[in-house]
Motif scaffolding. Sequence first.
Motif, PDB file in Angstrom:
ATOM      1  N   LEU A 129       0.912  -1.248   0.045  1.00 46.72           N
ATOM      2  CA  LEU A 129      -0.087   0.058  -0.029  1.00 46.72           C
ATOM      3  C   LEU A 129       1.000   1.332  -0.048  1.00 46.72           C
ATOM      4  N   GLY A 130       2.044   1.006   0.684  1.00 50.07           N
ATOM      5  CA  GLY A 130       2.912   2.510   0.534  1.00 50.07           C
ATOM      6  C   GLY A 130       3.873   2.356  -0.561  1.00 50.07           C
ATOM      7  N   ALA A 131       3.670   1.370  -1.569  1.00 56.26           N
ATOM      8  CA  ALA A 131       4.726   1.412  -2.794  1.00 56.26           C
ATOM      9  C   ALA A 131       4.599   2.522  -3.510  1.00 56.26           C
ATOM     10  N   ARG A 132       5.491   2.964  -4.116  1.00 55.47           N
ATOM     11  CA  ARG A 132       5.538   4.184  -5.303  1.00 55.47           C
ATOM     12  C   ARG A 132       6.369   3.781  -6.521  1.00 55.47           C
ATOM     13  N   LEU A 133       6.070   4.562  -7.557  1.00 57.63           N
ATOM     14  CA  LEU A 133       6.579   4.256  -8.797  1.00 57.63           C
ATOM     15  C   LEU A 133       8.045   5.205  -8.681  1.00 57.63           C
ATOM     16  N   ALA A 145       0.381   0.275 -12.474  1.00 58.89           N
ATOM     17  CA  ALA A 145       1.756   0.202 -12.632  1.00 58.89           C
ATOM     18  C   ALA A 145       2.698  -0.126 -11.381  1.00 58.89           C
ATOM     19  N   ILE A 146       2.133   0.296 -10.233  1.00 57.26           N
ATOM     20  CA  ILE A 146       2.694   0.138  -8.797  1.00 57.26           C
ATOM     21  C   ILE A 146       2.446  -1.614  -8.727  1.00 57.26           C
ATOM     22  N   LEU A 147       1.371  -2.175  -8.974  1.00 49.49           N
ATOM     23  CA  LEU A 147       0.978  -3.395  -8.570  1.00 49.49           C
ATOM     24  C   LEU A 147       1.895  -4.197  -9.495  1.00 49.49           C
ATOM     25  N   ARG A 148       1.722  -3.913 -10.722  1.00 50.59           N
ATOM     26  CA  ARG A 148       2.775  -4.841 -11.873  1.00 50.59           C
ATOM     27  C   ARG A 148       4.188  -4.421 -11.509  1.00 50.59           C
ATOM     28  N   SER A 149       4.543  -3.719 -10.900  1.00 51.43           N
ATOM     29  CA  SER A 149       6.115  -3.401 -10.692  1.00 51.43           C
ATOM     30  C   SER A 149       6.467  -4.387  -9.481  1.00 51.43           C
ATOM     31  N   ARG A 150       5.289  -4.519  -8.437  1.00 54.93           N
ATOM     32  CA  ARG A 150       5.782  -5.336  -7.221  1.00 54.93           C
ATOM     33  C   ARG A 150       5.279  -6.615  -7.415  1.00 54.93           C
ATOM     34  N   GLY A 151       5.205  -7.120  -8.677  1.00 56.93           N
ATOM     35  CA  GLY A 151       5.094  -8.711  -8.623  1.00 56.93           C
ATOM     36  C   GLY A 151       3.518  -9.195  -8.667  1.00 56.93           C
ATOM     37  N   VAL A 152       2.350  -8.270  -8.466  1.00 61.16           N
ATOM     38  CA  VAL A 152       1.281  -8.516  -8.495  1.00 61.16           C
ATOM     39  C   VAL A 152       0.903  -9.266  -9.670  1.00 61.16           C
ATOM     40  N   PRO A 153       0.122 -10.468  -9.757  1.00 61.80           N
ATOM     41  CA  PRO A 153       0.197 -11.106 -11.214  1.00 61.80           C
ATOM     42  C   PRO A 153      -1.228 -10.507 -11.867  1.00 61.80           C
ATOM     43  N   ILE A 154      -1.088  -9.227 -12.433  1.00 66.98           N
ATOM     44  CA  ILE A 154      -2.029  -8.862 -13.213  1.00 66.98           C
ATOM     45  C   ILE A 154      -1.560  -8.383 -14.693  1.00 66.98           C
ATOM     46  N   GLY A 155      -2.443  -8.361 -15.554  1.00 69.33           N
ATOM     47  CA  GLY A 155      -2.045  -7.943 -17.114  1.00 69.33           C
ATOM     48  C   GLY A 155      -3.152  -7.055 -17.798  1.00 69.33           C
ATOM     49  N   LYS A 156      -3.116  -7.032 -19.094  1.00 69.16           N
ATOM     50  CA  LYS A 156      -3.942  -6.069 -19.637  1.00 69.16           C
ATOM     51  C   LYS A 156      -5.508  -6.720 -19.809  1.00 69.16           C
TER      52      LYS A 156
END
Length: 301
Positions: free
Chosen positions: A41-45, A149-160
Amino acid sequence: MNPPPLWQASVPVFLRYLERLRRWLDLAQAHAPGPDAERLLGARLADDMNPLATQVVIAANFALRACHPLAGLPVPSPGEPGPGFDGLRALVDRVTAMVRELPQERFDGAESRLLESQAGDALVRLPATEFLQHYALPNFFFHLTTAYAILRSRGVPIGKADFDGLHAYPPAGSDGAGAADERRAEELREIERSRLRALVDGDMPLARRLHAPQFQLVTPAGSAFTRDEYLGKIERGELRYLRWEPGAIEVRLQADSAVLRYQATLAFEPDSPFRCWHIDAYERIDGRWQVVWSQATAIKP
């Protein structure tokens, strides 16, 4: 009678992507349970950008900052989010309800309105159509995309496919057919959950997208309804789902068709829940999954 143009260009768009945002929060919490949740929740780009939690709040607030002025109403406050992913989901739910409750007729003649909004240190003042197209929607999608983008960059398995709920992709890399089929099955489970939420929430634009023109429902009492008959009853308030909670959804897949089966708890009255088996047949039509048949069987106590 066609809905007002600025209602059509705003409310269904915000509702659809608020629903997508809520789904991302589910995926994010599953990826980062317990103490990991606070870190995510505190992650940033970037150091000078807002963290994930704030991006979600700002995106949700932009739905209110766009739709209520277009309707000639002051921007309401959705309240502060509670802690964690549950608090963010509750905030998104409140915003979704506030946008959905806006009467279409409030948007009649909205094109003639001059709207204002504070954009950082600048005051934006634009005609309503430009306000929506040049300011409100781009800012909504800026914060929505940053959260993604934050979720994607932290390895959360989501895509387009998770972003818009419309894309689908063939198997990639060396995952194998089994993994690819499971991804397709999970996509169908999410589409079915979205369909149920749309029926409970009365989100007719989304419901019509997910039900094929040839859709037919068979009820536990043996009545059969076409898509227009079924969705028309919901739209007119003749049929009102207060609750529709699916259990584990089993999926049987073929190339462009699938069968889903699950037990669910439903309620039409606040104190009268009941359980049913549901079997739904889906087909890929014009590149997207749509339900074509649905049958419910009551589970007697």
